[in-house]
Scaffold this motif. Structure first.
Motif, PDB file in Angstrom:
ATOM      1  N   ALA A 150      -7.343   1.808  -0.706  1.00 25.06           N
ATOM      2  CA  ALA A 150      -7.418   1.552   0.730  1.00 25.06           C
ATOM      3  C   ALA A 150      -7.276   2.872   1.494  1.00 25.06           C
ATOM      4  O   ALA A 150      -6.189   3.236   1.876  1.00 25.06           O
ATOM      5  CB  ALA A 150      -6.332   0.563   1.154  1.00 25.06           C
TER       6      ALA A 150
ATOM      7  N   ARG B  11      -3.588   4.693  -1.231  1.00 28.12           N
ATOM      8  CA  ARG B  11      -4.390   5.402  -0.236  1.00 28.12           C
ATOM      9  C   ARG B  11      -5.199   6.498  -0.918  1.00 28.12           C
ATOM     10  O   ARG B  11      -5.013   6.793  -2.103  1.00 28.12           O
ATOM     11  CB  ARG B  11      -3.492   6.005   0.844  1.00 28.12           C
TER      12      ARG B  11
ATOM     13  N   ALA C  94       1.914  -1.773   4.421  1.00 28.49           N
ATOM     14  CA  ALA C  94       1.882  -0.345   4.124  1.00 28.49           C
ATOM     15  C   ALA C  94       3.292   0.229   4.046  1.00 28.49           C
ATOM     16  O   ALA C  94       4.108   0.027   4.957  1.00 28.49           O
ATOM     17  CB  ALA C  94       1.077   0.395   5.187  1.00 28.49           C
TER      18      ALA C  94
ATOM     19  N   LEU D  94       0.847  -1.189   0.000  1.00 29.07           N
ATOM     20  CA  LEU D  94       0.000   0.000   0.000  1.00 29.07           C
ATOM     21  C   LEU D  94       0.884   1.241   0.000  1.00 29.07           C
ATOM     22  O   LEU D  94       1.826   1.330   0.786  1.00 29.07           O
ATOM     23  CB  LEU D  94      -0.898  -0.012   1.242  1.00 29.07           C
TER      24      LEU D  94
ATOM     25  N   GLN E  60      -4.555  -7.908   5.861  1.00 26.74           N
ATOM     26  CA  GLN E  60      -3.980  -7.154   6.970  1.00 26.74           C
ATOM     27  C   GLN E  60      -2.968  -6.148   6.427  1.00 26.74           C
ATOM     28  O   GLN E  60      -2.155  -6.494   5.558  1.00 26.74           O
ATOM     29  CB  GLN E  60      -3.303  -8.115   7.953  1.00 26.74           C
ATOM     30  N   GLY E  61      -2.983  -4.912   6.949  1.00 29.51           N
ATOM     31  CA  GLY E  61      -2.146  -3.858   6.400  1.00 29.51           C
ATOM     32  C   GLY E  61      -1.213  -3.207   7.398  1.00 29.51           C
ATOM     33  O   GLY E  61      -1.291  -1.987   7.608  1.00 29.51           O
TER      34      GLY E  61
ATOM     35  N   LEU F 127     -10.740  -5.281   5.036  1.00 32.40           N
ATOM     36  CA  LEU F 127      -9.404  -4.724   5.186  1.00 32.40           C
ATOM     37  C   LEU F 127      -9.200  -4.298   6.629  1.00 32.40           C
ATOM     38  O   LEU F 127      -9.971  -3.494   7.157  1.00 32.40           O
ATOM     39  CB  LEU F 127      -9.234  -3.491   4.286  1.00 32.40           C
ATOM     40  N   THR F 128      -8.173  -4.821   7.264  1.00 27.26           N
ATOM     41  CA  THR F 128      -7.817  -4.375   8.606  1.00 27.26           C
ATOM     42  C   THR F 128      -6.395  -3.843   8.552  1.00 27.26           C
ATOM     43  O   THR F 128      -5.537  -4.406   7.867  1.00 27.26           O
ATOM     44  CB  THR F 128      -7.959  -5.510   9.632  1.00 27.26           C
ATOM     45  N   SER F 129      -6.136  -2.747   9.241  1.00 23.55           N
ATOM     46  CA  SER F 129      -4.884  -2.027   9.044  1.00 23.55           C
ATOM     47  C   SER F 129      -4.067  -1.973  10.330  1.00 23.55           C
ATOM     48  O   SER F 129      -4.166  -2.831  11.191  1.00 23.55           O
ATOM     49  CB  SER F 129      -5.187  -0.629   8.520  1.00 23.55           C
ATOM     50  N   SER F 130      -3.271  -0.909  10.454  1.00 25.26           N
ATOM     51  CA  SER F 130      -2.421  -0.743  11.630  1.00 25.26           C
ATOM     52  C   SER F 130      -3.085   0.110  12.697  1.00 25.26           C
ATOM     53  O   SER F 130      -2.424   0.582  13.624  1.00 25.26           O
ATOM     54  CB  SER F 130      -1.080  -0.120  11.232  1.00 25.26           C
TER      55      SER F 130
ATOM     56  N   GLY G 145     -12.988  -1.207   4.686  1.00 24.33           N
ATOM     57  CA  GLY G 145     -11.889  -0.909   5.594  1.00 24.33           C
ATOM     58  C   GLY G 145     -12.434  -0.580   6.960  1.00 24.33           C
ATOM     59  O   GLY G 145     -13.000   0.498   7.165  1.00 24.33           O
TER      60      GLY G 145
END
Length: 344
Positions: free
Chosen positions: A79, A49, A308, A14, A238-239, A200-203, A182
């Motif tokens: 994302a 992004r 990312a 990403l 996972q991001g 989508l799951t991120s930090s 997201g």
């Protein structure tokens, strides 16, 4: 090192696509070159992004339309697109058009909520309807139905020499199964599952309950799958921010470590009224990163990632990071480059 529950199946990245406001073309060109490099290295997906009224990509759909003409295989994702800024009908047309141009490679990621700094931007964005706009899940539902081919109009047929359709055109049949939500909360994870989206799951997660970042993120993954028709097979990506240093110069290593150290204090406790909890950035050799990821409870239950890239690095830094992700860390995690990649 604890063994993974499953090998990594899809490796993506990403990028924010920063640019100079006085000379924006080089930054956009750098983003396209990074996406091209990702395809050459065998990545499964490249994501951009979305940043409005900032010096990052304000129109990811347009950027990805350009990317479709410079790539042939790699999946292209957003994302995420904040739907508070969008008209779902117009966005559905744009997404379907880019998906057709890509040959069915578009993976739109979406989110809801009012636009950032809404009071400041409302006169320009919604001068007449600002107090009546719905920024909740219904906005996503409208987009889903339109992308999936539900009627957008009560009129179709011929009128003079023109022909009208009742649904969005072009219609891209597979796009509806490649829409991602997201999310950062249990509620959004459940909603995405109930509506058959990918997740989508991120930090960053919302600290609704006590627990570590890893525990909260794991609970979201499980809530999503528990409410999705596909159950354990429902797609989750996972991001996290993951920066391998295997081929980095000493100067690059120092830069990466300093970047992560400056961002570490925000991970100690939930931030702001929304109680957002951030993950630490992952920096180290691929062997070290693999060990940390295998110990991450949420990572152990997914087989897709879109790591990312940091916001403020140089093009050559991104080249080094992507190369190490594809040639060092990916294989450490059981991943194999996409078919057709040089060397395979």
């Amino acid at each position: 090192m604890p063994p993974p529950t499953r090998p990594l199946r899809k490796l993506g990245f990403l990028t924010i696509g920063l640019f100079d406001g006085d000379d924006p073309r080089p930054g956009h060109e750098s983003t396209l070159r990074i996406i091209e490099l990702g395809e050459q290295l065998g990545f499964d997906s490249a994501w951009v992004r979305h940043r409005h009224l900032q010096y990052g990509i304000s129109s990811p759909v347009a950027v990805l339309a350009a990317a479709t003409q410079r790539t042939r295989r790699i999946d292209l994702g957003t994302a995420v697109i904040p739907l508070g800024w969008e008209n779902p009908l117009r966005l559905a047309e744009d997404l379907a058009t880019v998906d057709v141009l890509s040959g069915g490679r578009l993976n739109p990621g979406l989110s809801v909520g009012p636009p950032m700094h809404y009071d400041a931007v409302r006169p320009a964005l919604y001068p007449d309807t600002g107090d009546r706009e719905d920024f909740g899940y219904e906005r996503v539902s409208r987009l889903l139905s339109l992308v999936r081919g539900e009627p957008a109009s009560t009129f179709d047929g011929e009128e003079g020499i023109e022909v009208f359709s009742e649904r969005v055109q072009p219609h891209s049949p597979g796009l509806g199964s490649r829409l991602w939500y997201g999310g950062a909360s249990t509620r959004s994870a459940r909603w995405a599952g109930e509506n058959g989206m990918n997740y989508l799951t991120s930090s960053v997660v919302r600290a609704e309950d006590s627990g570590s970042f890893e525990e909260i993120q794991l609970s979201h993954v499980r809530a999503f799958r528990a409410h999705h028709p596909d159950g354990e097979q429902a797609r989750v990506s996972q991001g996290l921010v993951v920066i391998p240093t295997d081929s980095a110069t000493p100067g690059q290593r120092a830069k990466y470590e300093d970047y992560a150290a400056k961002r570490l204090p925000r991970t100690a406790s939930p931030q702001g009224p929304a109680k957002m909890l951030f993950s630490p950035d992952f920096v180290g050799t691929s062997a070290e990163l693999a060990e940390r990821l295998y110990a991450h409870p949420a990572f152990r239950e997914i087989d897709e990632v879109a790591f990312a890239l940091p916001f403020t690095f140089e093009h050559e830094d991104y080249v080094q990071i992507l190369t190490d992700l594809a040639t060092r860390l990916g294989p450490e995690l059981g991943w194999k480059p996409a078919a057709g990649t040089p060397g395979r």
